[in-house]
Design a protein around this motif. Structure first.
Motif, PDB file in Angstrom:
ATOM      1  N   VAL A  36      87.217  22.740  28.392  1.00  0.00           N
ATOM      2  CA  VAL A  36      87.714  24.092  28.651  1.00  0.00           C
ATOM      3  C   VAL A  36      86.620  24.960  29.258  1.00  0.00           C
ATOM      4  O   VAL A  36      86.867  25.734  30.188  1.00  0.00           O
ATOM      5  CB  VAL A  36      88.263  24.716  27.353  1.00  0.00           C
ATOM      6  N   ILE A  37      85.413  24.854  28.741  1.00  0.00           N
ATOM      7  CA  ILE A  37      84.295  25.651  29.262  1.00  0.00           C
ATOM      8  C   ILE A  37      84.060  25.360  30.743  1.00  0.00           C
ATOM      9  O   ILE A  37      83.856  26.274  31.553  1.00  0.00           O
ATOM     10  CB  ILE A  37      83.016  25.382  28.450  1.00  0.00           C
ATOM     11  N   LYS A  38      84.108  24.100  31.108  1.00  0.00           N
ATOM     12  CA  LYS A  38      83.930  23.733  32.514  1.00  0.00           C
ATOM     13  C   LYS A  38      85.033  24.328  33.372  1.00  0.00           C
ATOM     14  O   LYS A  38      84.783  24.867  34.459  1.00  0.00           O
ATOM     15  CB  LYS A  38      83.909  22.211  32.660  1.00  0.00           C
ATOM     16  N   SER A  39      86.268  24.263  32.893  1.00  0.00           N
ATOM     17  CA  SER A  39      87.396  24.816  33.632  1.00  0.00           C
ATOM     18  C   SER A  39      87.295  26.337  33.758  1.00  0.00           C
ATOM     19  O   SER A  39      87.572  26.905  34.815  1.00  0.00           O
ATOM     20  CB  SER A  39      88.702  24.429  32.933  1.00  0.00           C
ATOM     21  N   ASN A  97      64.857  35.061  33.666  1.00  0.00           N
ATOM     22  CA  ASN A  97      63.571  34.743  34.286  1.00  0.00           C
ATOM     23  C   ASN A  97      63.710  34.297  35.737  1.00  0.00           C
ATOM     24  O   ASN A  97      62.746  33.791  36.325  1.00  0.00           O
ATOM     25  CB  ASN A  97      62.857  33.644  33.485  1.00  0.00           C
ATOM     26  N   HIS A  98      64.903  34.451  36.311  1.00  0.00           N
ATOM     27  CA  HIS A  98      65.167  34.157  37.723  1.00  0.00           C
ATOM     28  C   HIS A  98      64.918  32.677  38.063  1.00  0.00           C
ATOM     29  O   HIS A  98      64.441  32.352  39.152  1.00  0.00           O
ATOM     30  CB  HIS A  98      64.296  35.038  38.624  1.00  0.00           C
ATOM     31  N   LYS A  99      65.227  31.790  37.114  1.00  0.00           N
ATOM     32  CA  LYS A  99      65.076  30.358  37.364  1.00  0.00           C
ATOM     33  C   LYS A  99      66.163  29.837  38.299  1.00  0.00           C
ATOM     34  O   LYS A  99      65.948  28.889  39.051  1.00  0.00           O
ATOM     35  CB  LYS A  99      65.122  29.581  36.047  1.00  0.00           C
ATOM     36  N   TYR A 100      67.343  30.450  38.222  1.00  0.00           N
ATOM     37  CA  TYR A 100      68.446  30.039  39.090  1.00  0.00           C
ATOM     38  C   TYR A 100      68.353  30.827  40.388  1.00  0.00           C
ATOM     39  O   TYR A 100      68.421  32.052  40.385  1.00  0.00           O
ATOM     40  CB  TYR A 100      69.791  30.299  38.418  1.00  0.00           C
ATOM     41  N   ARG A 101      68.260  30.116  41.487  1.00  0.00           N
ATOM     42  CA  ARG A 101      68.145  30.772  42.783  1.00  0.00           C
ATOM     43  C   ARG A 101      69.475  30.860  43.505  1.00  0.00           C
ATOM     44  O   ARG A 101      69.552  31.374  44.615  1.00  0.00           O
ATOM     45  CB  ARG A 101      67.131  30.036  43.655  1.00  0.00           C
ATOM     46  N   SER A 102      70.539  30.360  42.861  1.00  0.00           N
ATOM     47  CA  SER A 102      71.875  30.443  43.439  1.00  0.00           C
ATOM     48  C   SER A 102      72.896  30.188  42.330  1.00  0.00           C
ATOM     49  O   SER A 102      72.536  29.763  41.227  1.00  0.00           O
ATOM     50  CB  SER A 102      72.058  29.403  44.558  1.00  0.00           C
ATOM     51  N   VAL A 103      74.153  30.460  42.629  1.00  0.00           N
ATOM     52  CA  VAL A 103      75.228  30.180  41.672  1.00  0.00           C
ATOM     53  C   VAL A 103      75.333  28.676  41.447  1.00  0.00           C
ATOM     54  O   VAL A 103      75.673  28.221  40.351  1.00  0.00           O
ATOM     55  CB  VAL A 103      76.564  30.756  42.182  1.00  0.00           C
ATOM     56  N   GLY A 104      75.011  27.900  42.467  1.00  0.00           N
ATOM     57  CA  GLY A 104      75.040  26.441  42.328  1.00  0.00           C
ATOM     58  C   GLY A 104      74.054  25.936  41.293  1.00  0.00           C
ATOM     59  O   GLY A 104      74.329  24.965  40.576  1.00  0.00           O
ATOM     60  N   ASP A 105      72.887  26.580  41.194  1.00  0.00           N
ATOM     61  CA  ASP A 105      71.912  26.182  40.173  1.00  0.00           C
ATOM     62  C   ASP A 105      72.458  26.428  38.767  1.00  0.00           C
ATOM     63  O   ASP A 105      72.267  25.615  37.859  1.00  0.00           O
ATOM     64  CB  ASP A 105      70.613  26.965  40.360  1.00  0.00           C
ATOM     65  N   LEU A 106      73.131  27.563  38.596  1.00  0.00           N
ATOM     66  CA  LEU A 106      73.749  27.847  37.300  1.00  0.00           C
ATOM     67  C   LEU A 106      74.851  26.838  36.996  1.00  0.00           C
ATOM     68  O   LEU A 106      74.978  26.369  35.856  1.00  0.00           O
ATOM     69  CB  LEU A 106      74.324  29.269  37.302  1.00  0.00           C
ATOM     70  N   GLU A 107      75.623  26.502  38.003  1.00  0.00           N
ATOM     71  CA  GLU A 107      76.706  25.539  37.815  1.00  0.00           C
ATOM     72  C   GLU A 107      76.172  24.197  37.311  1.00  0.00           C
ATOM     73  O   GLU A 107      76.784  23.550  36.444  1.00  0.00           O
ATOM     74  CB  GLU A 107      77.458  25.342  39.134  1.00  0.00           C
ATOM     75  N   LYS A 108      75.027  23.762  37.823  1.00  0.00           N
ATOM     76  CA  LYS A 108      74.449  22.482  37.390  1.00  0.00           C
ATOM     77  C   LYS A 108      74.173  22.488  35.887  1.00  0.00           C
ATOM     78  O   LYS A 108      74.456  21.502  35.198  1.00  0.00           O
ATOM     79  CB  LYS A 108      73.161  22.206  38.162  1.00  0.00           C
ATOM     80  N   ASP A 109      73.635  23.586  35.371  1.00  0.00           N
ATOM     81  CA  ASP A 109      73.333  23.649  33.941  1.00  0.00           C
ATOM     82  C   ASP A 109      74.599  23.759  33.096  1.00  0.00           C
ATOM     83  O   ASP A 109      74.668  23.197  31.999  1.00  0.00           O
ATOM     84  CB  ASP A 109      72.404  24.831  33.653  1.00  0.00           C
ATOM     85  N   ILE A 110      75.599  24.482  33.582  1.00  0.00           N
ATOM     86  CA  ILE A 110      76.870  24.584  32.844  1.00  0.00           C
ATOM     87  C   ILE A 110      77.518  23.206  32.755  1.00  0.00           C
ATOM     88  O   ILE A 110      77.986  22.785  31.685  1.00  0.00           O
ATOM     89  CB  ILE A 110      77.821  25.580  33.528  1.00  0.00           C
ATOM     90  N   PHE A 111      77.533  22.501  33.867  1.00  0.00           N
ATOM     91  CA  PHE A 111      78.127  21.158  33.875  1.00  0.00           C
ATOM     92  C   PHE A 111      77.298  20.187  33.034  1.00  0.00           C
ATOM     93  O   PHE A 111      77.850  19.290  32.388  1.00  0.00           O
ATOM     94  CB  PHE A 111      78.244  20.638  35.311  1.00  0.00           C
ATOM     95  N   LEU A 112      75.966  20.358  33.030  1.00  0.00           N
ATOM     96  CA  LEU A 112      75.105  19.523  32.197  1.00  0.00           C
ATOM     97  C   LEU A 112      75.396  19.774  30.722  1.00  0.00           C
ATOM     98  O   LEU A 112      75.456  18.829  29.920  1.00  0.00           O
ATOM     99  CB  LEU A 112      73.635  19.814  32.511  1.00  0.00           C
ATOM    100  N   LEU A 113      75.578  21.033  30.355  1.00  0.00           N
ATOM    101  CA  LEU A 113      75.923  21.382  28.973  1.00  0.00           C
ATOM    102  C   LEU A 113      77.212  20.685  28.539  1.00  0.00           C
ATOM    103  O   LEU A 113      77.288  20.113  27.444  1.00  0.00           O
ATOM    104  CB  LEU A 113      76.053  22.900  28.860  1.00  0.00           C
ATOM    105  N   CYS A 114      78.205  20.711  29.410  1.00  0.00           N
ATOM    106  CA  CYS A 114      79.483  20.058  29.096  1.00  0.00           C
ATOM    107  C   CYS A 114      79.334  18.541  29.044  1.00  0.00           C
ATOM    108  O   CYS A 114      79.910  17.878  28.166  1.00  0.00           O
ATOM    109  CB  CYS A 114      80.535  20.459  30.134  1.00  0.00           C
TER     110      CYS A 114
END
Length: 227
Positions: free
Chosen positions: A142-145, A106-123
């Motif tokens: 491991v997922i974060k790495s 749905n194009h919620k992430y406007r950059s790779v940094g936005d995706l990174e925030k959610d990945i790190f939040l998940l971890c």
């Protein structure tokens, strides 16, 4: 008199109906305001960014450890509030890979940094709720790495592409330049052919000199015999 009374009743009934309709409309407006606002449609991301985001998510989800275990399975979809209500009391911003994929789509992430925030939040959520040393706690590390390594790889690839593009633009970006560079490559082969030709000529020259030397020696020997 009866007619007047009946007219007054009709007027009263009409007023009552109008007031009732107005009240219903007011209630509907209030309900609409209380409801969740419609989702804002964002303009689509550039295709290159969408490709990067999908590649990163796929690399993390498909990663397997040394035993061949896909460690992302415990993070694909969170349990419901009915199943684990205490999780949602502790974790204020729950997120899983299902939601992350949906946000990419749905194009919620406007950059790779936005995706990174959610990945790190998940971890971070996994490490907050689960005990340190547990399997899912270790998997979150491991997922974060894996994400960090995947992002670095993509950044490196993009830098190499930009370098190649810049070099082409410095040359004018013309197709002639590409043909010239490809035409220059066979030169070593042509030089080798030239070397062979030169060696052949030198060999013929040596043979010619040797033949001349032999003729001169023959003449000298003939002169000595005549003397």
């Amino acid at each position: 008199m009866e007619e007047d009374i009946s007219l007054k009743k009709r007027k009263g009934d009409c007023r009552g109906e109008k007031e009732l309709q107005a009240g219903q409309e007011t209630v509907e407006k209030v309900k609409r305001k209380r409801g969740r606002p419609p989702a804002e449609k964002l303009p689509p991301n550039p295709p290159e960014l969408t490709r990067q985001l999908n590649t990163l998510v796929d690399m993390v989800i498909n990663y397997k450890d040394g035993l061949g275990r896909q460690i992302s399975k415990g993070f694909v979809q969170l349990p419901s509030k009915k199943e684990v209500p205490e999780y949602y009391e502790l974790i204020r911003k729950p997120v899983d890979f299902r939601r992350i994929r949906e946000r990419v789509r749905n194009h919620k992430y406007r950059s790779v940094g936005d995706l990174e925030k959610d990945i790190f939040l998940l971890c971070h959520n996994a490490q907050t709720y689960n005990l340190e040393g547990s399997q899912i706690y270790e998997d979150s590390i491991v997922i974060k790495s894996v994400f960090e390594s995947a992002r670095q790889r993509i950044v490196t690839d993009e830098e190499q592409k930009e370098t190649v593009t810049a070099s082409h633009s410095d040359n004018g970006g013309r197709a002639e330049d590409q043909f010239v560079s490809s035409a220059v490559e066979p030169l070593p082969v042509q030089l080798k052919k030239g070397n062979k030709e030169e060696r052949r000529r030198n060999t013929m020259a040596k043979r010619l000199h040797s033949d001349l030397d032999s003729d001169e020696d023959l003449e000298e020997n003939t002169t000595k015999d005549e003397g």
